[in-house]
Design an enzyme around this catalytic site. Structure first.
Site, PDB file in Angstrom:
ATOM      1  N   GLU A  11      -6.897  -1.647  -4.277  1.00 51.73           N
ATOM      2  CA  GLU A  11      -6.669  -2.476  -3.085  1.00 51.73           C
ATOM      3  C   GLU A  11      -8.126  -2.917  -2.707  1.00 51.73           C
ATOM      4  O   GLU A  11      -9.204  -2.420  -2.664  1.00 51.73           O
ATOM      5  CB  GLU A  11      -5.941  -1.739  -1.775  1.00 51.73           C
TER       6      GLU A  11
ATOM      7  N   LYS B  57      -4.264  -0.027 -10.438  1.00 55.27           N
ATOM      8  CA  LYS B  57      -4.632  -0.914  -9.423  1.00 55.27           C
ATOM      9  C   LYS B  57      -5.470  -0.362  -8.473  1.00 55.27           C
ATOM     10  O   LYS B  57      -5.524   0.657  -8.099  1.00 55.27           O
ATOM     11  CB  LYS B  57      -3.138  -1.093  -8.676  1.00 55.27           C
TER      12      LYS B  57
ATOM     13  N   ASP C  97      -1.871   3.446  -9.542  1.00 55.57           N
ATOM     14  CA  ASP C  97      -2.959   3.268  -8.140  1.00 55.57           C
ATOM     15  C   ASP C  97      -3.902   4.135  -8.315  1.00 55.57           C
ATOM     16  O   ASP C  97      -3.838   5.521  -8.336  1.00 55.57           O
ATOM     17  CB  ASP C  97      -2.254   3.349  -6.967  1.00 55.57           C
TER      18      ASP C  97
ATOM     19  N   ASP D  13       0.685   4.381  -4.717  1.00 56.13           N
ATOM     20  CA  ASP D  13       0.418   5.706  -3.674  1.00 56.13           C
ATOM     21  C   ASP D  13       1.080   5.837  -2.698  1.00 56.13           C
ATOM     22  O   ASP D  13       1.345   6.612  -2.057  1.00 56.13           O
ATOM     23  CB  ASP D  13      -1.013   5.445  -3.505  1.00 56.13           C
ATOM     24  N   SER D  14       2.287   4.815  -2.727  1.00 60.58           N
ATOM     25  CA  SER D  14       3.304   5.044  -1.769  1.00 60.58           C
ATOM     26  C   SER D  14       4.054   6.183  -1.964  1.00 60.58           C
ATOM     27  O   SER D  14       4.984   6.790  -1.113  1.00 60.58           O
ATOM     28  CB  SER D  14       4.094   3.785  -1.740  1.00 60.58           C
TER      29      SER D  14
ATOM     30  N   GLU E 171       0.747  -8.491  -0.930  1.00 57.89           N
ATOM     31  CA  GLU E 171       1.802  -7.778  -0.029  1.00 57.89           C
ATOM     32  C   GLU E 171       1.701  -8.334   1.311  1.00 57.89           C
ATOM     33  O   GLU E 171       0.898  -8.430   1.955  1.00 57.89           O
ATOM     34  CB  GLU E 171       1.259  -6.354   0.034  1.00 57.89           C
TER      35      GLU E 171
HETATM   36  O1  KIV Z   1       1.975   2.142  -3.766  1.00 57.33           O
HETATM   37  C1  KIV Z   1       2.732   1.162  -3.721  1.00 57.33           C
HETATM   38  O2  KIV Z   1       3.973   1.336  -4.154  1.00 57.33           O
HETATM   39  C2  KIV Z   1       2.338  -0.151  -3.878  1.00 57.33           C
HETATM   40  C3  KIV Z   1       3.312  -1.357  -3.828  1.00 57.33           C
HETATM   41  C4  KIV Z   1       3.576  -1.687  -2.348  1.00 57.33           C
HETATM   42  C5  KIV Z   1       2.988  -2.671  -4.391  1.00 57.33           C
HETATM   43  O3  KIV Z   1       1.106  -0.415  -3.763  1.00 57.33           O
END
Ligand code: KIV
EC number: 2.1.2.11
Length: 280
Positions: free
Chosen positions: A120, A118, A88, A49-50, A187
Site C-alpha cells: 500500500e 502487493k 499482501d 491482509d483483510s 480502493e
Molecule cells: O486486503 C485486501 O483484501 C485488499 C483488497 C481490499 C484489495 O487489499
C-alpha cells in the site's frame, strides 16, 4: 537438470499486458478450498491482509503479521493451478526501507510460491516499488483508501471526492506506475478519479469501489458471498451464505439433540466375517 511439467499459471507480465483489454477478474481468498473453487473463474487471487479482519476477527489490518500471510498464502497456492497469486505485505514489514521490503517480499515469494506481492502507498513507496521490481519481485500497488494507514486516516470512508484529495491520489498512482508496478488497486475512490487514473497510467487498474472505469475488479470473497456483517457500499452480494450457514447449523443442532442425526446411512455396520466351517 529436470524440467517439471507444471500447470501453466498466469503471470504478472500477462496481467500487465491486459491493460485496456478484457477486464481482469480478481477475488481474495485465504484458504485452499475456496481458492480451488475460484481458480477456474478468476485471473488473479489476492491473499489480502483483510484476512486479519475476515478470518481472525481483528478490528483493522494493522496487527497482521508476515507469518499469517505466509500460512494463508501457502494454502492458496496449494489449492490452485492457474490464477496468479498475489500476497499482501502486511503493515510494518516493508515501509522502513527498500531493503526491508525486499527481505520480506523475497521471504513471502519463497515460502508461499506466490507470483507477486502487493503493498500500500503512493509516492512514499515509489522508490521501494522500483527497488523490488529491479530485483525480480513483481509488485501490485494500492492507492486511494489504504486500510493499513487507518490510524492516520481516521476512517474507512471513500477518498478522492474533492479536487485536492483527488490530485494527491492521482500523483500517487502515477508514481507507483512509473516505478514499475504491474497493476494498481484503486480502493474506494470517486468515479471520475478512477477513470482519470485508468486513462493516464500504463499498468492496469483493479477497482474495489473504484467504478467500472477500471481495467479489472476485485472484491473480498466473504463479502460478496454474504458472510460479512457490515460491508461497504461497493460490495454486491452474489450469495447470502451467512443465513444459509446458520440455518444448516441450527438444523444440525436440533437433529443431534433429537437423536435423529446420525441416521442409519451415516453409521458403520460391523464387518461380516465368514465363520470357518466346523470340522465334522
Ligand atoms: O486486503 C485486501 O483484501 C485488499 C483488497 C481490499 C484489495 O487489499
Amino acid at each position: 537438470m529436470s524440467i517439471q511439467a507444471d500447470a501453466r499459471r498466469i503471470t504478472a507480465p500477462e496481467i500487465q499486458a491486459r491493460k485496456g483489454g478484457e477486464p481482469i477478474v480478481s477475488l481474495t481468498s485465504y484458504h485452499a478450498h475456496t481458492a480451488r473453487l475460484l481458480d477456474r473463474h478468476v485471473d488473479l487471487i489476492l491473499v489480502g491482509d483483510s484476512l486479519g479482519m475476515v478470518m481472525h476477527g481483528l478490528e483493522t489490518t494493522v496487527p497482521v503479521t508476515v507469518e499469517m500471510m505466509i500460512v494463508h498464502g501457502r494454502a492458496v497456492v496449494r489449492g490452485t493451478q492457474r490464477a496468479l497469486i498475489v500476497v499482501d505485505l502486511p503493515f510494518g514489514s516493508y515501509e522502513a526501507s527498500p531493503t526491508e521490503a525486499f527481505h520480506t517480499a523475497a521471504r513471502v515469494l519463497k515460502e508461499t510460491g506466490a507470483g507477486a506481492v502487493k503493498l500500500e502507498g503512493g509516492r512514499r513507496m515509489a522508490e521501494t516499488v522500483r527497488f523490488l521490481v529491479d530485483r525480480g519481485v513483481p509488485v501490485m500497488g494500492h492507492v486511494g483508501l489504504t486500510p493499513q494507514a487507518i490510524n492516520t486516516l481516521g476512517s474507512f470512508k471513500a477518498r478522492g471526492r474533492d479536487d485536492a484529495e483527488a490530485s494527491i491520489i492521482l500523483d500517487d498512482a502515477r508514481a507507483i506506475a512509473e516505478a514499475g508496478a504491474f497493476s494498481i488497486v484503486l480502493e474506494a475512490i470517486a468515479e471520475p478519479l478512477a477513470r482519470r487514473i485508468t486513462e493516464e497510467v500504463a499498468p492496469p487498474t483493479i477497482g474495489i469501489g473504484g467504478s467500472p472505469a477500471c481495467d479489472g475488479q476485485i472484491l473480498v470473497l466473504e463479502d460478496m458471498l454474504g458472510l460479512g456483517d457490515r460491508v461497504p457500499k461497493f460490495v454486491k452480494k452474489y450469495a447470502n451464505l451467512g443465513p444459509d450457514i446458520e440455518t444448516a447449523v441450527a438444523t444440525y443442532a436440533e437433529e443431534v439433540r433429537a437423536r435423529t442425526f446420525p441416521a442409519k446411512e451415516h453409521t458403520y455396520a460391523p464387518r461380516l466375517v465368514d465363520k470357518p466351517a466346523k470340522a465334522s
